[in-house]
Design an enzyme around this catalytic site. Structure first.
Site, PDB file in Angstrom:
ATOM      1  CB  CYS A 208       2.486  10.509   1.189  1.00 47.03           C
ATOM      2  SG  CYS A 208       0.792  10.983   1.205  1.00 47.03           S
TER       3      CYS A 208
ATOM      4  CG  HIS B   2       7.717   7.370   5.777  1.00 54.10           C
ATOM      5  ND1 HIS B   2       7.381   7.118   4.418  1.00 54.10           N
ATOM      6  CD2 HIS B   2       6.541   7.414   6.241  1.00 54.10           C
ATOM      7  CE1 HIS B   2       6.198   6.513   4.001  1.00 54.10           C
ATOM      8  NE2 HIS B   2       5.692   6.975   5.156  1.00 54.10           N
TER       9      HIS B   2
ATOM     10  NE  ARG C  46      -1.118   2.215   3.007  1.00 55.10           N
ATOM     11  CZ  ARG C  46      -0.496   3.558   3.509  1.00 55.10           C
ATOM     12  NH1 ARG C  46      -0.542   4.745   2.648  1.00 55.10           N
ATOM     13  NH2 ARG C  46       0.116   3.472   4.795  1.00 55.10           N
ATOM     14  CG  ASP C  47       3.270   4.331   2.932  1.00 53.03           C
ATOM     15  OD1 ASP C  47       3.372   5.192   2.363  1.00 53.03           O
ATOM     16  OD2 ASP C  47       3.457   4.430   4.236  1.00 53.03           O
TER      17      ASP C  47
ATOM     18  CG  ASN D 259       6.700   3.227   4.553  1.00 53.58           C
ATOM     19  OD1 ASN D 259       6.556   3.491   3.334  1.00 53.58           O
ATOM     20  ND2 ASN D 259       6.033   3.564   5.538  1.00 53.58           N
TER      21      ASN D 259
ATOM     22  CG  HIS E 256       3.742   4.452   9.344  1.00 52.44           C
ATOM     23  ND1 HIS E 256       3.004   3.718   8.624  1.00 52.44           N
ATOM     24  CD2 HIS E 256       4.050   5.651   8.573  1.00 52.44           C
ATOM     25  CE1 HIS E 256       2.974   3.932   7.362  1.00 52.44           C
ATOM     26  NE2 HIS E 256       3.639   5.019   7.342  1.00 52.44           N
TER      27      HIS E 256
HETATM   28  P1  HMG Z   1     -12.961  14.441  -2.594  1.00 51.80           P
HETATM   29  O1  HMG Z   1     -12.663  14.794  -3.930  1.00 51.80           O
HETATM   30  O2  HMG Z   1     -13.369  15.698  -1.834  1.00 51.80           O
HETATM   31  O3  HMG Z   1     -14.139  13.586  -2.374  1.00 51.80           O
HETATM   32  O4  HMG Z   1     -11.742  13.485  -2.138  1.00 51.80           O
HETATM   33  P2  HMG Z   1     -15.827  14.066  -2.533  1.00 51.80           P
HETATM   34  O5  HMG Z   1     -16.548  13.305  -1.282  1.00 51.80           O
HETATM   35  O6  HMG Z   1     -15.849  15.477  -2.782  1.00 51.80           O
HETATM   36  O7  HMG Z   1     -16.483  13.098  -3.748  1.00 51.80           O
HETATM   37  C1  HMG Z   1     -16.133  13.368  -5.063  1.00 51.80           C
HETATM   38  C2  HMG Z   1     -16.390  12.198  -5.675  1.00 51.80           C
HETATM   39  O8  HMG Z   1     -15.525  11.299  -5.403  1.00 51.80           O
HETATM   40  C3  HMG Z   1     -17.764  11.652  -5.677  1.00 51.80           C
HETATM   41  O9  HMG Z   1     -18.215  10.877  -6.989  1.00 51.80           O
HETATM   42  C4  HMG Z   1     -17.458  10.486  -4.699  1.00 51.80           C
HETATM   43  O10 HMG Z   1     -18.429   9.451  -4.768  1.00 51.80           O
HETATM   44  C5  HMG Z   1     -16.259  10.024  -5.326  1.00 51.80           C
HETATM   45  P3  HMG Z   1     -19.126  11.780  -7.769  1.00 51.80           P
HETATM   46  O11 HMG Z   1     -20.564  11.891  -7.152  1.00 51.80           O
HETATM   47  O12 HMG Z   1     -18.544  13.219  -8.105  1.00 51.80           O
HETATM   48  O13 HMG Z   1     -19.422  10.900  -8.902  1.00 51.80           O
HETATM   49  N1  HMG Z   1     -15.530   9.288  -4.119  1.00 51.80           N
HETATM   50  C6  HMG Z   1     -14.986   8.252  -4.189  1.00 51.80           C
HETATM   51  N2  HMG Z   1     -14.819   7.151  -5.237  1.00 51.80           N
HETATM   52  C7  HMG Z   1     -14.112   6.101  -4.610  1.00 51.80           C
HETATM   53  N3  HMG Z   1     -13.623   5.853  -3.561  1.00 51.80           N
HETATM   54  C8  HMG Z   1     -13.649   6.694  -2.660  1.00 51.80           C
HETATM   55  C9  HMG Z   1     -14.384   8.080  -2.884  1.00 51.80           C
HETATM   56  N4  HMG Z   1     -14.457   8.986  -1.949  1.00 51.80           N
HETATM   57  C10 HMG Z   1     -15.238  10.134  -2.874  1.00 51.80           C
HETATM   58  N5  HMG Z   1     -13.259   6.524  -1.361  1.00 51.80           N
HETATM   59  C11 HMG Z   1     -11.272  11.974  -0.735  1.00 51.80           C
HETATM   60  C12 HMG Z   1     -11.728  13.264  -0.683  1.00 51.80           C
HETATM   61  C13 HMG Z   1     -11.019  11.753   0.847  1.00 51.80           C
HETATM   62  C14 HMG Z   1     -11.708  10.771  -1.208  1.00 51.80           C
HETATM   63  C15 HMG Z   1      -9.705  12.061  -1.324  1.00 51.80           C
HETATM   64  O14 HMG Z   1      -9.060  13.165  -0.795  1.00 51.80           O
HETATM   65  C16 HMG Z   1      -8.844  10.853  -1.312  1.00 51.80           C
HETATM   66  O15 HMG Z   1      -8.928   9.640  -1.982  1.00 51.80           O
HETATM   67  N6  HMG Z   1      -7.498  11.048  -0.592  1.00 51.80           N
HETATM   68  C17 HMG Z   1      -6.702   9.738  -0.300  1.00 51.80           C
HETATM   69  C18 HMG Z   1      -5.209  10.455  -0.624  1.00 51.80           C
HETATM   70  C19 HMG Z   1      -4.426   9.266  -0.274  1.00 51.80           C
HETATM   71  O16 HMG Z   1      -4.810   8.039  -0.403  1.00 51.80           O
HETATM   72  N7  HMG Z   1      -3.100   9.487   0.187  1.00 51.80           N
HETATM   73  C20 HMG Z   1      -2.061   8.411   0.750  1.00 51.80           C
HETATM   74  C21 HMG Z   1      -2.475   7.456   1.915  1.00 51.80           C
HETATM   75  S1  HMG Z   1      -2.192   8.564   3.402  1.00 51.80           S
HETATM   76  C22 HMG Z   1      -0.272   8.094   3.729  1.00 51.80           C
HETATM   77  O17 HMG Z   1       0.159   7.580   2.812  1.00 51.80           O
HETATM   78  C23 HMG Z   1       0.040   8.354   5.054  1.00 51.80           C
HETATM   79  C24 HMG Z   1       0.462   7.154   5.755  1.00 51.80           C
HETATM   80  O18 HMG Z   1       1.185   6.129   5.180  1.00 51.80           O
HETATM   81  C25 HMG Z   1       0.765   7.531   7.280  1.00 51.80           C
HETATM   82  C26 HMG Z   1       2.294   8.476   7.331  1.00 51.80           C
HETATM   83  O19 HMG Z   1       3.182   8.112   6.607  1.00 51.80           O
HETATM   84  O20 HMG Z   1       2.044   9.359   7.703  1.00 51.80           O
HETATM   85  C27 HMG Z   1      -1.143   6.536   6.176  1.00 51.80           C
HETATM   86 MG    MG Z   2       3.205   6.385   5.372  1.00 56.74          MG
END
Ligand code: HMG
Ligand code: MG
Length: 323
Positions: A264, A233, A24-25, A273, A231
């Site tokens: 990320c 990095h 995933r990450d 990581n 966690h």
């Molecule tokens: P948004 O654009 O604000 O979503 O994104 P929305 O709620 O306004 O919806 C817009 C459209 O997207 C809608 O469709 C929703 O249905 C659809 P429409 O009605 O326009 O046809 N939608 C989705 N479709 C599929 N799956 C979904 C989903 N949600 C809405 N889940 C959102 C907001 C949170 C979805 C977006 O910002 C997002 O996906 N962010 C994820 C970013 C990400 O994955 N980052 C990496 C992971 S975090 C990380 O790596 C850190 C970690 O490792 C720890 C660390 O290292 O610190 C965990």
């Molecule tokens: Mg991470």
């Protein structure tokens, strides 16, 4: 293959859980799209290498992270009811619906300790993220699905600089209080150092959050154990030193990524990581049990590096496989 001599440190926990995040990450950050068969083989090889919990993918918006747009297809090919849990990231109810449809047993929400990263990563304000997560956690628990929580930018934020300990503790407790079994403290951009880790864990302990002992999570023993995972990095090469500091404070769950993949896409300067192999080598030397087969793991990372077309950044993978 050589192995480190064991010098058992009585101040260390006897056993830790390695929570593998490479699929995933690691893969969320790849420039190219990795094929479904490759992802499946990666997850299966990690499982076969003995990783007790293997985070598989994310049900985030596919436009935000196209690398993991095939989440449902991948999950459909995993054994979701075997001995190894395959958690998936879920940011909102739409993501939870997709994850529940796919039949997952474990999800992870992911919050931000800072305002800017909440906006960049979740398109949400800091405050609104909690309202977004609350129904996710409630509905997941009602469905019998275990919930882990991540908190990002705990040790520093590329836009806001240093992040105060009390801010991290407040945000982290809010996620735990929703019902997450465990809170994983993310050093998203790898700026933390060892004494900062100690101070962070002391701050959580002072706020009543158990930081040491056997995890209460699905792979742990239950009871009054630790609610905290780390966690790290490895952006500045501090991940192992930080892990060592956390081990001395009794932490028993560590996130790591096979071969040191990771980052990320929404955090400037987030790189790989902590490499799972580097962690395993250190734990072996310290006499801390983890259940992972280092040879099989390193072979998996070498294979994955071939798929990605570049060598693993893990020092241990390089050392073990040097001609
Ligand atoms: P948004 O654009 O604000 O979503 O994104 P929305 O709620 O306004 O919806 C817009 C459209 O997207 C809608 O469709 C929703 O249905 C659809 P429409 O009605 O326009 O046809 N939608 C989705 N479709 C599929 N799956 C979904 C989903 N949600 C809405 N889940 C959102 C907001 C949170 C979805 C977006 O910002 C997002 O996906 N962010 C994820 C970013 C990400 O994955 N980052 C990496 C992971 S975090 C990380 O790596 C850190 C970690 O490792 C720890 C660390 O290292 O610190 C965990
Ligand atoms: Mg991470």
């Amino acid at each position: 293959m050589s192995l480190p001599a064991v010098h058992r440190d009585p101040a260390m926990p006897e056993r830790v859980t390695i929570y593998e995040v490479g699929a995933r990450d690691g893969l969320q950050n790849e420039k190219g799209i990795i094929g479904l068969d490759t992802k499946l083989e990666f997850v299966q090889r990690l499982t076969a290498a003995g990783l007790p919990i293997v985070e598989a993918t994310s049900f985030v918006h596919p436009k935000w992270v196209p690398q993991l747009a095939d989440a449902a297809d991948l999950v459909a090919r995993l054994d979701l009811h075997g001995a190894t849990p395959y958690p998936v990231l879920v940011p909102n109810e739409r993501g939870l619906d997709r994850a529940l449809d796919a039949g997952v047993t474990h999800v992870a929400i992911f919050g931000s300790a800072t305002e800017t990263f909440a906006q960049k990563n979740l398109n949400s304000t800091y405050e609104a993220q909690f309202a977004m997560f609350e129904p996710v956690v409630r509905r997941a628990l009602d469905a019998g699905v275990q919930v882990r929580a991540y908190l990002s930018m705990c040790f520093g934020d590329p836009w806001e600089g240093e992040v105060a300990l009390d801010r991290v503790v407040t945000a982290g407790k809010r996620l735990l209080d929703m019902g997450a079994y465990e809170l994983s403290l993310g050093d998203t951009i790898g700026v933390g150092t060892a004494h900062h880790v100690e101070a962070m864990l002391d701050a959580f302990a002072a706020a009543g959050v158990p930081t040491g002992g056997v995890s209460t999570g699905s792979t742990g023993g239950g009871g009054e154990g630790s609610r905290i995972a780390m966690h790290f990095h490895d952006t500045y090469g501090q991940a192992l030193a930080n892990t060592y500091a956390a081990l001395r404070r009794g932490v028993t769950t560590f996130d790591a990524s096979a071969g040191g993949l990771g980052g990320c896409p929404y955090a400037k300067s987030a790189t790989g990581n902590l490499a799972t192999e580097d962690l395993v080598w250190m734990l072996d030397g310290l006499g801390v049990t983890h259940g992972v087969d280092l040879t099989a793991l390193a072979q998996t990372s070498v294979w994955m590096a071939e798929q990605l077309g570049r060598p693993s950044p893990s020092a241990v993978v390089r050392a073990l496989t040097a001609g």
